[in-house]
Scaffold this motif. Structure first.
Motif, short mmCIF file in Angstrom:
data_model
loop_
_atom_site.label_atom_id
_atom_site.label_comp_id
_atom_site.label_asym_id
_atom_site.label_seq_id
_atom_site.Cartn_x
_atom_site.Cartn_y
_atom_site.Cartn_z
N ASP A 125 -1.55 48.07 26.00
CA ASP A 125 -0.62 48.52 25.74
C ASP A 125 0.54 47.70 24.84
N PRO A 126 0.25 47.52 23.42
CA PRO A 126 0.97 46.67 22.54
C PRO A 126 2.36 47.23 22.65
N LYS A 127 2.87 48.50 22.64
CA LYS A 127 4.31 48.75 22.80
C LYS A 127 4.68 48.29 24.01
N LEU A 128 4.38 48.51 25.08
CA LEU A 128 4.77 47.96 26.41
C LEU A 128 4.82 46.42 26.21
N PRO A 184 -6.58 52.84 18.58
CA PRO A 184 -7.55 53.27 19.54
C PRO A 184 -8.34 52.27 20.30
N GLU A 185 -8.62 51.18 19.62
CA GLU A 185 -9.14 50.02 20.34
C GLU A 185 -8.46 49.56 21.70
N ALA A 186 -7.29 49.43 21.22
CA ALA A 186 -6.45 48.86 22.37
C ALA A 186 -6.04 49.89 23.35
N PHE A 187 -6.06 51.29 22.91
CA PHE A 187 -5.90 52.39 24.09
C PHE A 187 -7.16 52.41 24.88
N PHE A 188 -8.22 52.25 24.27
CA PHE A 188 -9.64 52.55 25.14
C PHE A 188 -9.88 51.23 25.95
#
Length: 106
Positions: free
Chosen positions: A91-94, A83-87
């Protein structure tokens, strides 16, 4: 040309069949999270009260005969999206997909 397909636990239906097909044929690496396995063909039908329903028609199967339904597609590189990355707009996936495309150089 190297290809990467990103998918996760919010990838349903065609969003699960496409990563499976690309991976099965050796065309792409998969990055993200395992898909949930929500893949089945349905048909719409009207109900007597004026609403609509959906009726399962057939399943979707892998080349080895196993169903994709309730048996989602595994990824080559599992990446969480906390959640902290999203907010924070990250985008660790990208980031991982780009790293894989660049051959690990990043």
């Amino acid at each position: 040309v190297p290809l990467v397909v990103m998918c996760d636990d919010a990838s349903y239906s065609n969003g699960e069949m496409f990563p499976y097909a690309m991976h099965q044929r050796g065309l792409a690496k998969l990055v993200g999270k395992r898909t949930p396995g929500y893949v089945i063909w349905t048909t719409g039908l009207p109900l007597v009260d004026g609403t609509n329903g959906r009726m399962p028609g057939s399943g979707v199967y892998r080349m080895d005969g196993t169903p994709i339904e309730n048996n989602g597609q595994q990824v080559d590189y599992s990446v969480e999206l906390p959640p902290e990355a999203f907010f924070a707009g990250q985008d660790p996936k990208l980031d991982k997909a780009v790293q894989v495309l660049l051959g690990g150089k990043m």
